[in-house]
Design a protein around this motif. Structure first.
Motif, mmCIF file in Angstrom:
data_model
loop_
_atom_site.group_PDB
_atom_site.id
_atom_site.type_symbol
_atom_site.label_atom_id
_atom_site.label_comp_id
_atom_site.label_asym_id
_atom_site.label_seq_id
_atom_site.Cartn_x
_atom_site.Cartn_y
_atom_site.Cartn_z
ATOM 1 N N LEU A 57 0.709 -0.971 -0.207
ATOM 2 C CA LEU A 57 -0.228 -0.266 -0.144
ATOM 3 C C LEU A 57 1.065 0.848 0.318
ATOM 4 O O LEU A 57 0.738 2.051 -0.272
ATOM 5 N N GLU A 58 2.050 1.007 0.976
ATOM 6 C CA GLU A 58 2.901 2.365 0.861
ATOM 7 C C GLU A 58 3.583 2.432 -0.658
ATOM 8 O O GLU A 58 3.352 3.641 -0.776
ATOM 9 N N THR A 59 3.949 1.067 -1.119
ATOM 10 C CA THR A 59 4.736 1.908 -2.259
ATOM 11 C C THR A 59 4.434 2.107 -3.790
ATOM 12 O O THR A 59 4.378 2.223 -4.556
ATOM 13 N N GLY A 60 2.921 1.173 -3.462
ATOM 14 C CA GLY A 60 1.741 2.064 -4.559
ATOM 15 C C GLY A 60 1.832 0.851 -5.394
ATOM 16 O O GLY A 60 1.963 0.379 -7.131
ATOM 17 N N ALA A 61 2.579 -0.266 -5.721
ATOM 18 C CA ALA A 61 2.939 -1.972 -6.139
ATOM 19 C C ALA A 61 1.189 -2.794 -6.268
ATOM 20 O O ALA A 61 -0.046 -2.269 -6.159
ATOM 21 N N ASP A 62 1.621 -3.369 -7.680
ATOM 22 C CA ASP A 62 0.351 -4.372 -7.797
ATOM 23 C C ASP A 62 1.057 -5.502 -8.479
ATOM 24 O O ASP A 62 0.156 -6.155 -8.789
ATOM 25 N N THR A 63 2.316 -5.824 -7.627
ATOM 26 C CA THR A 63 2.563 -7.441 -7.924
ATOM 27 C C THR A 63 3.620 -7.417 -7.009
ATOM 28 O O THR A 63 3.885 -6.594 -6.704
ATOM 29 N N VAL A 64 3.639 -8.602 -6.329
ATOM 30 C CA VAL A 64 4.225 -9.134 -5.315
ATOM 31 C C VAL A 64 4.844 -10.467 -6.048
ATOM 32 O O VAL A 64 4.446 -11.410 -6.268
ATOM 33 N N ILE A 65 6.260 -10.770 -5.826
ATOM 34 C CA ILE A 65 7.356 -11.511 -6.437
ATOM 35 C C ILE A 65 7.695 -12.306 -5.134
ATOM 36 O O ILE A 65 8.649 -11.823 -4.269
#
Length: 497
Positions: A143-151
């Protein structure tokens, strides 16, 4: 007495006799009656018929970018990712190097790495890979970084994928899926695409998910359907699994058919006794650069992981004039997915069928010994442990001299080269000439000048020790294989009495 008629009757009669004229008069009266002061505010702007039917531009909707950097970013469509790894063994540096390699893989696949975290555990959590508490912390980072994927730096089970996605609320993929995606982008040949498709289907089969209608059952049971539908039928997800298995079987048959062509070429080389050398090594170690330097093959060279997947075989010649083939193989990586090893087994057989392996390692890498171990593990899987090996330490111009000394001290049959500058290439060619298998039969023959083809074969298939031109023919002392020795036996000079 004249008859009189009302105005409306006169107008109706005129309309019947002169319809066009009446319409024109009516329109003319309407234009005269319209007043800008009275009707302008009520009716607003008036448009001609052509303008009303034309395409109208709406201002402020264009998303065209003028800044060059923004245009490049828009074209790439980078996916924003956060990396997560589990440190179960080794040192902290080892786990950081593994995550750094995962970041390089993500960038190669076309992603923008925002952050990376590592958790120290005895073993990955069976439910969420990193545990429920750390999964909540990972959600906060997303949420903090605004990422849309986790690897994740490992291969996740289907349950781990589902549970971790439920917590972080974004797409979750593992290392295997990432490597498969890179392979799918870089495969160019028909065989390479088929092998990648097979590996992807093997990976996807146990990870199919369904909801809603995917879990509803088809009509089953009685003949012809209708009322006599006894017993549950297949769910849609079961149908999808069956279709994937059928496609996998078809893909294996196609790959087996493609394998025949390569096997025929190998048999031709064996029949002509042409030695073969295979270039194997970690991805991005410089295998294609070395092939280009040795043979001028013109293979794509790019500073990214798995830039070339399709095997390339080129003709080469030793300093002594012996002909051999040089094959560039697919790059290896630590934790190479088992699906890829199985799918690319036919390609990796180039390594197992070779007479010599040039094991290329990146001398400038922080942990070259780990690269050596990862490649040897895959070589062992394809059954090429008995093939002689030369460790080629590439990028010597950029490597630490102390690292080079350590590698050459630990690897007895090793040489330091630079494919970019040409450093050590001449010494490598001489070493290949020495290490290639030598013909077993030593013979001395006197070949007539009319049989020049035998002399040419002696040079291409054997090792000429000495050559002398006499009045009777060409006197050769050479080493050859048994088949050619049998042909030359008729020209062995008779001993002097």
């Amino acid at each position: 007495m004249t008859s009189s008629s009302s105005p409306s009757q006169d107008t109706q009669s005129f309309a019947q006799n002169h319809p066009d004229g009446l319409r024109a008069d009516a329109l003319m009266e309407e234009d005269v009656a319209w007043s800008h002061e009275v009707d302008g505010e009520r009716d607003g702007d008036q448009f001609d018929r052509s303008e009303r039917a034309a395409l109208r531009r709406v201002a402020g909707l264009s998303t065209e970018l003028e800044d060059v950097t923004e245009v490049e970013y828009r074209q790439l469509r980078l996916e924003r990712v956060v990396l997560v790894g589990v440190w179960t063994s080794g040192t902290a540096t080892d786990s950081e190097n593994s995550l750094a390699e995962l970041a390089a893989l993500a960038e190669t696949a076309g992603a923008l790495v925002l952050d990376g975290v590592i958790q120290r555990r005895d073993k990955p959590d069976a439910a969420t890979y990193i545990g429920s508490g750390k999964a909540n912390e990972l959600r906060d980072i997303v949420l903090e970084t605004g990422a849309d994927t986790v690897i994740c730096d490992g291969e996740l089970s289907p349950g781990q994928l589902i549970h971790l996605e439920d917590v972080v609320k974004v797409k979750v993929i593992d290392r295997t899926a990432l490597i498969l995606d890179i392979f799918a982008q870089h495969a160019k040949s028909r065989e390479g695409k088929a092998q990648v498709a097979l590996a992807q289907m093997q990976y996807m089969l146990p990870r199919l998910r369904g909801w809603g209608q995917s879990l509803s059952r088809q009509m089953g049971g009685g003949k012809g359907g209708g009322l006599a539908t006894r017993g549950p039928g297949e769910t849609k997800i079961e149908t999808d699994r069956r279709r994937i298995r059928e496609k996998m079987a078809k893909m294996r048959r196609e790959i087996a058919d493609m394998k025949v062509g390569r096997e025929i070429k190998r048999q031709e080389r064996r029949r002509n006794k042409v030695p073969s050398v295979a270039i194997a090594g970690y991805t991005n170690a410089g295998k294609s650069s070395l092939l280009n330097r040795l043979t001028g093959a013109g293979v794509l060279v790019q500073n990214e992981l798995f830039a070339t997947l399709d095997p390339t075989v080129r003709r080469a010649e030793t300093p002594s004039g012996r002909i051999y083939t040089l094959a560039d193989t697919v790059g290896f990586v630590r934790h190479l997915p088992h699906h890829l090893v199985e799918a690319f087994r036919s390609t990796m057989e180039e390594v197992g069928d070779s007479d010599l392996i040039l094991h290329v390692v990146d001398g400038s890498h922080p942990a070259p010994e780990e690269q050596l171990a990862a490649v040897r593990e895959v070589v062992r899987d394809v059954g090429a442990t008995k093939v002689p090996e030369i460790v080629v330490i590439n990028k010597a111009d950029a490597a630490d001299p102390l690292v080079l000394q350590r590698l050459m001290r630990n690897e007895k049959r090793s040489i330091a080269v630079s494919a970019r500058t040409g450093q050590g290439i001449a010494e490598l060619l001489a070493l290949i000439d020495v290490e290639l298998p030598h013909p077993s039969v030593e013979i001395e023959v006197l070949v007539p000048y009319t049989l020049g083809r035998l002399v040419a074969r002696a040079h291409s298939e054997g090792e000429v020790i000495s050559e002398e031109h006499t009045p009777e023919g060409t006197l050769l002392k050479l080493r050859v294989h048994e088949e050619l020795a049998a042909e030359l036996q008729a020209y062995v000079p008779m001993p002097a009495v």
